[in-house]
Motif scaffolding. Structure first.
Motif, PDB file in Angstrom:
ATOM      1  N   THR A  29       2.469   4.051  -3.607  1.00 54.81           N
ATOM      2  CA  THR A  29       3.128   3.200  -4.595  1.00 54.81           C
ATOM      3  C   THR A  29       3.324   3.958  -5.901  1.00 54.81           C
ATOM      4  OG1 THR A  29       0.999   2.248  -5.263  1.00 54.81           O
ATOM      5  CG2 THR A  29       2.287   1.032  -3.631  1.00 54.81           C
ATOM      6  N   ARG A  30       2.472   4.930  -6.168  1.00 55.02           N
ATOM      7  CA  ARG A  30       2.640   5.764  -7.366  1.00 55.02           C
ATOM      8  C   ARG A  30       3.939   6.554  -7.285  1.00 55.02           C
ATOM      9  NH1 ARG A  30       1.735  10.882  -9.451  1.00 55.02           N
ATOM     10  NH2 ARG A  30       0.817  10.919 -11.533  1.00 55.02           N
ATOM     11  N   THR A  31       4.182   7.183  -6.143  1.00 50.55           N
ATOM     12  CA  THR A  31       5.422   7.938  -5.955  1.00 50.55           C
ATOM     13  C   THR A  31       6.630   7.010  -5.986  1.00 50.55           C
ATOM     14  OG1 THR A  31       4.223   9.537  -4.607  1.00 50.55           O
ATOM     15  CG2 THR A  31       6.612   9.528  -4.405  1.00 50.55           C
ATOM     16  N   GLY A  32       6.517   5.849  -5.358  1.00 48.87           N
ATOM     17  CA  GLY A  32       7.598   4.874  -5.379  1.00 48.87           C
ATOM     18  C   GLY A  32       7.912   4.387  -6.782  1.00 48.87           C
ATOM     19  N   THR A  33       6.868   4.232  -7.597  1.00 46.65           N
ATOM     20  CA  THR A  33       7.065   3.817  -8.985  1.00 46.65           C
ATOM     21  C   THR A  33       7.772   4.908  -9.778  1.00 46.65           C
ATOM     22  OG1 THR A  33       5.103   2.416  -8.865  1.00 46.65           O
ATOM     23  CG2 THR A  33       5.878   3.008 -11.061  1.00 46.65           C
ATOM     24  N   LEU A  34       7.389   6.159  -9.564  1.00 41.28           N
ATOM     25  CA  LEU A  34       8.069   7.269 -10.242  1.00 41.28           C
ATOM     26  C   LEU A  34       9.539   7.355  -9.822  1.00 41.28           C
ATOM     27  CD1 LEU A  34       5.318  10.036 -10.089  1.00 41.28           C
ATOM     28  CD2 LEU A  34       6.166   8.855 -12.135  1.00 41.28           C
ATOM     29  N   ILE A  35       9.795   7.174  -8.544  1.00 38.12           N
ATOM     30  CA  ILE A  35      11.178   7.203  -8.051  1.00 38.12           C
ATOM     31  C   ILE A  35      11.980   6.044  -8.643  1.00 38.12           C
ATOM     32  CG2 ILE A  35      12.591   6.880  -5.976  1.00 38.12           C
ATOM     33  CD1 ILE A  35      10.434   8.503  -4.468  1.00 38.12           C
ATOM     34  N   GLN A  88       0.823  -1.211   0.000  1.00 38.34           N
ATOM     35  CA  GLN A  88       0.000   0.000   0.000  1.00 38.34           C
ATOM     36  C   GLN A  88       0.850   1.251   0.000  1.00 38.34           C
ATOM     37  OE1 GLN A  88      -3.271  -0.321  -0.394  1.00 38.34           O
ATOM     38  NE2 GLN A  88      -2.941  -2.534  -0.390  1.00 38.34           N
ATOM     39  N   LYS A  89       2.058   1.140   0.530  1.00 42.95           N
ATOM     40  CA  LYS A  89       2.967   2.280   0.647  1.00 42.95           C
ATOM     41  C   LYS A  89       4.359   1.860   0.184  1.00 42.95           C
ATOM     42  CE  LYS A  89       0.308   5.206   3.036  1.00 42.95           C
ATOM     43  NZ  LYS A  89      -0.101   6.442   2.485  1.00 42.95           N
ATOM     44  N   CYS A  90       5.150   2.863  -0.173  1.00 43.25           N
ATOM     45  CA  CYS A  90       6.559   2.655  -0.502  1.00 43.25           C
ATOM     46  C   CYS A  90       7.380   3.244   0.635  1.00 43.25           C
ATOM     47  CB  CYS A  90       6.907   3.330  -1.825  1.00 43.25           C
ATOM     48  SG  CYS A  90       8.657   3.264  -2.234  1.00 43.25           S
ATOM     49  N   CYS A  91       8.191   2.450   1.264  1.00 45.52           N
ATOM     50  CA  CYS A  91       9.047   2.876   2.383  1.00 45.52           C
ATOM     51  C   CYS A  91       8.227   3.441   3.538  1.00 45.52           C
ATOM     52  CB  CYS A  91      10.086   3.882   1.913  1.00 45.52           C
ATOM     53  SG  CYS A  91      11.170   3.255   0.629  1.00 45.52           S
ATOM     54  N   CYS A  92       7.045   2.949   3.745  1.00 45.27           N
ATOM     55  CA  CYS A  92       6.149   3.299   4.861  1.00 45.27           C
ATOM     56  C   CYS A  92       5.653   4.742   4.853  1.00 45.27           C
ATOM     57  CB  CYS A  92       6.820   3.013   6.200  1.00 45.27           C
ATOM     58  SG  CYS A  92       7.242   1.288   6.426  1.00 45.27           S
ATOM     59  N   CYS A  93       5.955   5.523   3.843  1.00 42.98           N
ATOM     60  CA  CYS A  93       5.486   6.916   3.890  1.00 42.98           C
ATOM     61  C   CYS A  93       4.964   7.428   2.544  1.00 42.98           C
ATOM     62  CB  CYS A  93       6.595   7.835   4.392  1.00 42.98           C
ATOM     63  SG  CYS A  93       8.066   7.820   3.374  1.00 42.98           S
ATOM     64  N   ALA A  94       5.409   6.895   1.451  1.00 47.44           N
ATOM     65  CA  ALA A  94       4.996   7.386   0.139  1.00 47.44           C
ATOM     66  C   ALA A  94       4.038   6.383  -0.508  1.00 47.44           C
ATOM     67  CB  ALA A  94       6.213   7.588  -0.756  1.00 47.44           C
ATOM     68  N   LEU A 119      14.331  -6.053  -5.423  1.00 48.02           N
ATOM     69  CA  LEU A 119      13.078  -6.812  -5.386  1.00 48.02           C
ATOM     70  C   LEU A 119      11.983  -6.042  -4.660  1.00 48.02           C
ATOM     71  CD1 LEU A 119      14.341 -10.462  -4.840  1.00 48.02           C
ATOM     72  CD2 LEU A 119      13.256  -9.506  -6.885  1.00 48.02           C
ATOM     73  N   TYR A 120      12.346  -5.275  -3.622  1.00 48.93           N
ATOM     74  CA  TYR A 120      11.347  -4.456  -2.940  1.00 48.93           C
ATOM     75  C   TYR A 120      10.804  -3.386  -3.885  1.00 48.93           C
ATOM     76  CZ  TYR A 120       9.148  -1.114   0.133  1.00 48.93           C
ATOM     77  OH  TYR A 120       8.238  -0.261   0.693  1.00 48.93           O
ATOM     78  N   LEU A 121      11.685  -2.717  -4.619  1.00 43.17           N
ATOM     79  CA  LEU A 121      11.221  -1.699  -5.571  1.00 43.17           C
ATOM     80  C   LEU A 121      10.393  -2.329  -6.682  1.00 43.17           C
ATOM     81  CD1 LEU A 121      14.371   0.603  -5.774  1.00 43.17           C
ATOM     82  CD2 LEU A 121      12.216   1.044  -4.587  1.00 43.17           C
ATOM     83  N   TRP A 122      10.755  -3.540  -7.097  1.00 41.65           N
ATOM     84  CA  TRP A 122       9.948  -4.237  -8.099  1.00 41.65           C
ATOM     85  C   TRP A 122       8.556  -4.518  -7.531  1.00 41.65           C
ATOM     86  CZ3 TRP A 122       7.376  -8.871  -8.294  1.00 41.65           C
ATOM     87  CH2 TRP A 122       6.889  -9.239  -9.545  1.00 41.65           C
ATOM     88  N   ALA A 123       8.481  -4.919  -6.271  1.00 45.81           N
ATOM     89  CA  ALA A 123       7.183  -5.199  -5.641  1.00 45.81           C
ATOM     90  C   ALA A 123       6.342  -3.928  -5.545  1.00 45.81           C
ATOM     91  CB  ALA A 123       7.387  -5.817  -4.256  1.00 45.81           C
TER      92      ALA A 123
END
Length: 181
Positions: free
Chosen positions: A13-19, A5-11, A152-156
């Motif tokens: 998944t959309r933001t994590g995908t852009l990063i 649901q989140k990327c790195c517990c704060c952002a 693998l985490y970023l891929w997830a």
């Protein structure tokens, strides 16, 4: 697989995908620059199919560098496509990155294991050189596995966002909540 649901517990998944897409572009460009700037004798390419003489001939013609550069250019293209897909909310544009990502993860694992095992098995009579090879093999193994876990985490994260966008597309335009139009 449970969706993130989140990327790195704060952002999101959309933001994590852009990063992740931006990071892929930056790392690919840095690798291209490194491959062409570092002296030739510091980079070793082996085909494992042909003999050592053929490998030296390929290396003298810069063919491994050219092939690696072409692969990295395609990686830049696929990461740019991922960024466009996030902005346009199109799951089918994300699919090349998702597929390439899992294939690269498998290749990375094989590369880490092969490189570290090669250093562990390197036969030498010099004890100091053998000790240095063992330390280098351990650093490659531990560092590579840490890098693989992050990858693998970023891929997830990207895969979770891909599934969210795909589900949104399947629901259709009129079944979406009003704030998501």
């Amino acid at each position: 697989m449970k969706r993130l649901q989140k990327c790195c517990c704060c952002a999101s998944t959309r933001t994590g995908t852009l990063i992740t897409g931006g990071l892929g572009i930056v790392l690919s460009i840095a690798t291209i620059i490194t491959v062409w700037v570092v002296e030739r004798h510091r980079i070793s390419f082996k085909t494992f199919i042909f003999g050592e003489d053929f490998d030296k001939k390929l290396l003298s013609l810069d063919i491994p560098r050219i092939i690696l550069t072409i692969n990295l250019c395609f990686t830049i293209l696929i990461c740019a496509l991922l960024i466009v897909a996030v902005h346009k909310r199109r799951s089918w544009l994300m699919l090349p990155w998702v597929v390439l990502g899992i294939v690269l993860a498998i290749g990375l694992l094989i590369s880490i294991l092969h490189t570290s095992i090669s250093f562990y098995l390197h036969d030498t009579n010099n004890e100091v050189e053998k000790y240095n090879d063992n330390i280098l093999a351990t650093v490659i193994l531990i560092g590579g596995l840490i890098y693989l876990c992050i990858y693998l985490y970023l891929w997830a994260v990207v895969f979770s966002h891909y599934l969210d966008v795909r589900d949104e597309e399947e629901r259709g335009r009129y079944r979406k909540a009003p704030y998501k139009r």
